[in-house]
Scaffold this motif. Structure first.
Motif, PDB file in Angstrom:
ATOM      1  N   SER A 126      -8.078  15.676   0.102  1.00 49.68           N
ATOM      2  CA  SER A 126      -8.342  14.626  -0.886  1.00 49.68           C
ATOM      3  C   SER A 126      -7.834  15.044  -2.257  1.00 49.68           C
ATOM      4  O   SER A 126      -7.453  16.195  -2.487  1.00 49.68           O
ATOM      5  CB  SER A 126      -9.855  14.390  -0.968  1.00 49.68           C
ATOM      6  OG  SER A 126     -10.496  15.574  -1.453  1.00 49.68           O
ATOM      7  N   ALA A 127      -7.865  14.097  -3.181  1.00 52.55           N
ATOM      8  CA  ALA A 127      -7.496  14.405  -4.562  1.00 52.55           C
ATOM      9  C   ALA A 127      -8.445  15.436  -5.159  1.00 52.55           C
ATOM     10  O   ALA A 127      -8.031  16.296  -5.948  1.00 52.55           O
ATOM     11  CB  ALA A 127      -7.500  13.120  -5.392  1.00 52.55           C
ATOM     12  N   THR A 128      -9.722  15.374  -4.776  1.00 52.97           N
ATOM     13  CA  THR A 128     -10.702  16.340  -5.277  1.00 52.97           C
ATOM     14  C   THR A 128     -10.374  17.742  -4.779  1.00 52.97           C
ATOM     15  O   THR A 128     -10.407  18.716  -5.553  1.00 52.97           O
ATOM     16  CB  THR A 128     -12.117  15.944  -4.828  1.00 52.97           C
ATOM     17  OG1 THR A 128     -12.428  14.643  -5.327  1.00 52.97           O
ATOM     18  CG2 THR A 128     -13.146  16.946  -5.325  1.00 52.97           C
ATOM     19  N   LYS A 129     -10.053  17.862  -3.508  1.00 49.52           N
ATOM     20  CA  LYS A 129      -9.669  19.165  -2.952  1.00 49.52           C
ATOM     21  C   LYS A 129      -8.455  19.707  -3.685  1.00 49.52           C
ATOM     22  O   LYS A 129      -8.421  20.894  -4.053  1.00 49.52           O
ATOM     23  CB  LYS A 129      -9.371  19.019  -1.458  1.00 49.52           C
ATOM     24  CG  LYS A 129      -8.829  20.288  -0.796  1.00 49.52           C
ATOM     25  CD  LYS A 129      -8.533  20.049   0.685  1.00 49.52           C
ATOM     26  CE  LYS A 129      -7.892  21.266   1.336  1.00 49.52           C
ATOM     27  NZ  LYS A 129      -7.636  21.058   2.785  1.00 49.52           N
ATOM     28  N   TRP A 130      -7.473  18.866  -3.928  1.00 44.64           N
ATOM     29  CA  TRP A 130      -6.251  19.330  -4.567  1.00 44.64           C
ATOM     30  C   TRP A 130      -6.505  19.746  -6.020  1.00 44.64           C
ATOM     31  O   TRP A 130      -5.925  20.725  -6.503  1.00 44.64           O
ATOM     32  CB  TRP A 130      -5.173  18.271  -4.487  1.00 44.64           C
ATOM     33  CG  TRP A 130      -3.865  18.697  -5.096  1.00 44.64           C
ATOM     34  CD1 TRP A 130      -3.118  18.011  -6.005  1.00 44.64           C
ATOM     35  CD2 TRP A 130      -3.135  19.910  -4.834  1.00 44.64           C
ATOM     36  NE1 TRP A 130      -1.976  18.713  -6.324  1.00 44.64           N
ATOM     37  CE2 TRP A 130      -1.967  19.886  -5.623  1.00 44.64           C
ATOM     38  CE3 TRP A 130      -3.378  21.016  -4.013  1.00 44.64           C
ATOM     39  CZ2 TRP A 130      -1.035  20.917  -5.623  1.00 44.64           C
ATOM     40  CZ3 TRP A 130      -2.449  22.055  -4.003  1.00 44.64           C
ATOM     41  CH2 TRP A 130      -1.291  21.996  -4.801  1.00 44.64           C
ATOM     42  N   SER A 182      -6.455  24.439  -9.696  1.00 43.88           N
ATOM     43  CA  SER A 182      -7.110  25.363 -10.617  1.00 43.88           C
ATOM     44  C   SER A 182      -7.117  26.781 -10.055  1.00 43.88           C
ATOM     45  O   SER A 182      -6.827  27.751 -10.780  1.00 43.88           O
ATOM     46  CB  SER A 182      -8.540  24.881 -10.884  1.00 43.88           C
ATOM     47  OG  SER A 182      -9.238  25.794 -11.703  1.00 43.88           O
ATOM     48  N   ARG A 183      -7.417  26.922  -8.787  1.00 40.15           N
ATOM     49  CA  ARG A 183      -7.498  28.257  -8.179  1.00 40.15           C
ATOM     50  C   ARG A 183      -6.114  28.877  -8.028  1.00 40.15           C
ATOM     51  O   ARG A 183      -5.954  30.093  -8.188  1.00 40.15           O
ATOM     52  CB  ARG A 183      -8.217  28.166  -6.834  1.00 40.15           C
ATOM     53  CG  ARG A 183      -9.677  27.752  -6.979  1.00 40.15           C
ATOM     54  CD  ARG A 183     -10.383  27.639  -5.649  1.00 40.15           C
ATOM     55  NE  ARG A 183     -10.565  28.934  -5.022  1.00 40.15           N
ATOM     56  CZ  ARG A 183     -11.155  29.107  -3.828  1.00 40.15           C
ATOM     57  NH1 ARG A 183     -11.614  28.039  -3.161  1.00 40.15           N
ATOM     58  NH2 ARG A 183     -11.295  30.309  -3.330  1.00 40.15           N
ATOM     59  N   LEU A 184      -5.094  28.061  -7.723  1.00 36.17           N
ATOM     60  CA  LEU A 184      -3.732  28.602  -7.624  1.00 36.17           C
ATOM     61  C   LEU A 184      -3.233  29.057  -9.001  1.00 36.17           C
ATOM     62  O   LEU A 184      -2.526  30.073  -9.110  1.00 36.17           O
ATOM     63  CB  LEU A 184      -2.794  27.558  -7.022  1.00 36.17           C
ATOM     64  CG  LEU A 184      -2.997  27.272  -5.533  1.00 36.17           C
ATOM     65  CD1 LEU A 184      -2.204  26.035  -5.111  1.00 36.17           C
ATOM     66  CD2 LEU A 184      -2.589  28.480  -4.677  1.00 36.17           C
ATOM     67  N   ALA A 185      -3.597  28.321 -10.035  1.00 40.40           N
ATOM     68  CA  ALA A 185      -3.232  28.740 -11.393  1.00 40.40           C
ATOM     69  C   ALA A 185      -3.898  30.069 -11.730  1.00 40.40           C
ATOM     70  O   ALA A 185      -3.277  30.959 -12.340  1.00 40.40           O
ATOM     71  CB  ALA A 185      -3.630  27.666 -12.398  1.00 40.40           C
ATOM     72  N   ALA A 186      -5.153  30.224 -11.314  1.00 40.83           N
ATOM     73  CA  ALA A 186      -5.857  31.477 -11.568  1.00 40.83           C
ATOM     74  C   ALA A 186      -5.224  32.642 -10.812  1.00 40.83           C
ATOM     75  O   ALA A 186      -5.342  33.800 -11.232  1.00 40.83           O
ATOM     76  CB  ALA A 186      -7.328  31.331 -11.178  1.00 40.83           C
ATOM     77  N   LEU A 187      -4.528  32.331  -9.715  1.00 42.73           N
ATOM     78  CA  LEU A 187      -3.835  33.360  -8.946  1.00 42.73           C
ATOM     79  C   LEU A 187      -2.464  33.692  -9.527  1.00 42.73           C
ATOM     80  O   LEU A 187      -1.741  34.532  -8.979  1.00 42.73           O
ATOM     81  CB  LEU A 187      -3.687  32.905  -7.487  1.00 42.73           C
ATOM     82  CG  LEU A 187      -4.978  32.899  -6.654  1.00 42.73           C
ATOM     83  CD1 LEU A 187      -4.775  32.161  -5.339  1.00 42.73           C
ATOM     84  CD2 LEU A 187      -5.449  34.330  -6.398  1.00 42.73           C
ATOM     85  N   CYS A 223      -0.001  17.065  -2.101  1.00 39.70           N
ATOM     86  CA  CYS A 223      -1.341  16.818  -1.556  1.00 39.70           C
ATOM     87  C   CYS A 223      -1.905  15.580  -2.236  1.00 39.70           C
ATOM     88  O   CYS A 223      -1.842  15.473  -3.464  1.00 39.70           O
ATOM     89  CB  CYS A 223      -2.251  18.023  -1.790  1.00 39.70           C
ATOM     90  SG  CYS A 223      -3.932  17.812  -1.135  1.00 39.70           S
ATOM     91  N   PRO A 224      -2.437  14.630  -1.489  1.00 40.76           N
ATOM     92  CA  PRO A 224      -2.519  14.601  -0.021  1.00 40.76           C
ATOM     93  C   PRO A 224      -1.176  14.259   0.618  1.00 40.76           C
ATOM     94  O   PRO A 224      -0.248  13.831  -0.069  1.00 40.76           O
ATOM     95  CB  PRO A 224      -3.549  13.496   0.247  1.00 40.76           C
ATOM     96  CG  PRO A 224      -3.398  12.575  -0.936  1.00 40.76           C
ATOM     97  CD  PRO A 224      -3.071  13.455  -2.099  1.00 40.76           C
ATOM     98  N   ILE A 225      -1.084  14.483   1.914  1.00 41.61           N
ATOM     99  CA  ILE A 225       0.116  14.100   2.649  1.00 41.61           C
ATOM    100  C   ILE A 225      -0.202  12.922   3.553  1.00 41.61           C
ATOM    101  O   ILE A 225      -1.345  12.668   3.881  1.00 41.61           O
ATOM    102  CB  ILE A 225       0.667  15.278   3.492  1.00 41.61           C
ATOM    103  CG1 ILE A 225      -0.453  15.935   4.321  1.00 41.61           C
ATOM    104  CG2 ILE A 225       1.363  16.302   2.614  1.00 41.61           C
ATOM    105  CD1 ILE A 225       0.029  17.016   5.260  1.00 41.61           C
ATOM    106  N   GLY A 226       0.860  12.234   3.955  1.00 40.45           N
ATOM    107  CA  GLY A 226       0.675  11.061   4.802  1.00 40.45           C
ATOM    108  C   GLY A 226       0.537   9.800   3.977  1.00 40.45           C
ATOM    109  O   GLY A 226       0.902   9.750   2.801  1.00 40.45           O
ATOM    110  N   ASP A 227      -0.011   8.796   4.587  1.00 41.51           N
ATOM    111  CA  ASP A 227      -0.201   7.492   3.951  1.00 41.51           C
ATOM    112  C   ASP A 227      -1.666   7.099   4.117  1.00 41.51           C
ATOM    113  O   ASP A 227      -2.075   6.679   5.208  1.00 41.51           O
ATOM    114  CB  ASP A 227       0.713   6.457   4.614  1.00 41.51           C
ATOM    115  CG  ASP A 227       0.603   5.079   3.989  1.00 41.51           C
ATOM    116  OD1 ASP A 227      -0.286   4.881   3.146  1.00 41.51           O
ATOM    117  OD2 ASP A 227       1.401   4.199   4.365  1.00 41.51           O
TER     118      ASP A 227
END
Length: 294
Positions: A231-235, A240-245, A257-261
């Motif tokens: 979901s948009a919330t997950k992304w 944020s966590r990828l930036a912290a990494l 993200c998200p993928i699909g339709d």
């Protein structure tokens, strides 16, 4: 252009000699273009040349050739011969194959003329020349749950795609479609190092922590495409966590993200259809180069 050597190898290993149906020429409106092929054995086949009645006729001819061993060239006007509304015409070359051919594969399939000068894929003066198919698109599917299984089943029959399917244990995998490579990895992020840097990744594991670690590993490894289910919330949390990494915003933005339709619904098959459609519509560098040369 047309020779799927790995497909030959698999079919011969499982079934022994097979018959191959190749669309050598296509004129007008036809189901599939020149270079399309299918492999046929006594009680089954793989691939399709399309067209319903055309394919049924091709299967009959192929099994006759498989039993008799003589190459046949069939010129079929789809309207008059088969009553198909597309109205074009195809030339089929049907051959018995007992070993993986060497490439380029040049042979006379009819007539008695000397070989003309041919390049690439060509059918002229009774001679047929083919080269090995272009390298497949490497698609890595991470996760063998319901969505992963639906997605792999959708992608596996496509000749331009080579699927590697990854999960943490043997028991998580259902039956494997033909041509799919299974990779069992107790720690999936460590397996990212085995993926080519031109791979296209679809991340949809059972664990958000594994999904995050795979995104991190993909950004470190490099990729042609990376899509994450969620979901948009997950992304937003992942960004944020990828930036912290240590990943910058431009790099993180390469992950979709998200993928699909979402409009297709949340059924695994509906998700798979949407993801596959988005993947197929993505222009690869090879496709762009081909279009530019046309």
């Amino acid at each position: 252009m047309t020779l799927d050597l790995a497909g030959f190898d698999r079919a011969l290993a499982e079934h022994g000699p097979v018959a191959r149906v190749l669309v050598a020429e296509a004129r007008g409106s036809v189901p599939r273009g020149a270079g399309t092929a299918m492999l046929v054995w006594e009680d089954g086949f793989t691939g399709t040349i399309g067209g319903g009645a055309l394919e049924w006729r091709a299967l009959e001819v192929a099994r006759d050739v498989l039993r008799g061993g003589h190459t046949r060239v069939e010129r079929v006007p789809l309207g008059p011969a088969l009553g198909q509304c597309c109205g074009g015409a195809v030339t089929l070359v049907v051959e018995r194959i007992a070993a993986v051919p060497e490439t380029p594969w040049l042979r006379r399939v009819e007539g008695a003329r000397d070989a003309p000068a041919l390049r690439g894929f060509a059918f002229r003066d009774g001679w047929l020349r083919e080269e090995a198919a272009a390298p497949a698109r490497a698609v890595w599917v991470w996760g063998a749950g319901h969505v992963g299984a639906a997605l792999v089943a959708t992608l596996a029959p496509l000749p331009e795609i080579e699927v590697t399917w990854v999960d943490v244990s043997e028991k998580r995998f259902p039956d494997l479609p033909d041509g799919v490579t299974k990779l069992i990895a107790a720690e999936p992020p460590r397996a990212m190092a085995r993926a080519p840097t031109h791979a296209e990744h679809l991340i949809l594991t059972y664990s958000h922590e594994i999904d995050l670690a795979l995104c991190h590993a993909a950004l470190n490894r490099g990729f042609a495409f990376c899509g994450l289910i969620g979901s948009a919330t997950k992304w937003a949390r992942f960004r944020s966590r990828l930036a912290a990494l240590g990943h910058d915003g431009a790099a993180i933005d390469r992950i979709r993200c998200p993928i699909g339709d979402p409009g297709l619904g949340k059924h695994p098959q509906a998700i798979a259809i949407g993801v596959a459609a988005a993947l197929l519509s993505r222009r690869t560098p090879a496709a762009a180069k081909k279009d530019g040369a046309a």
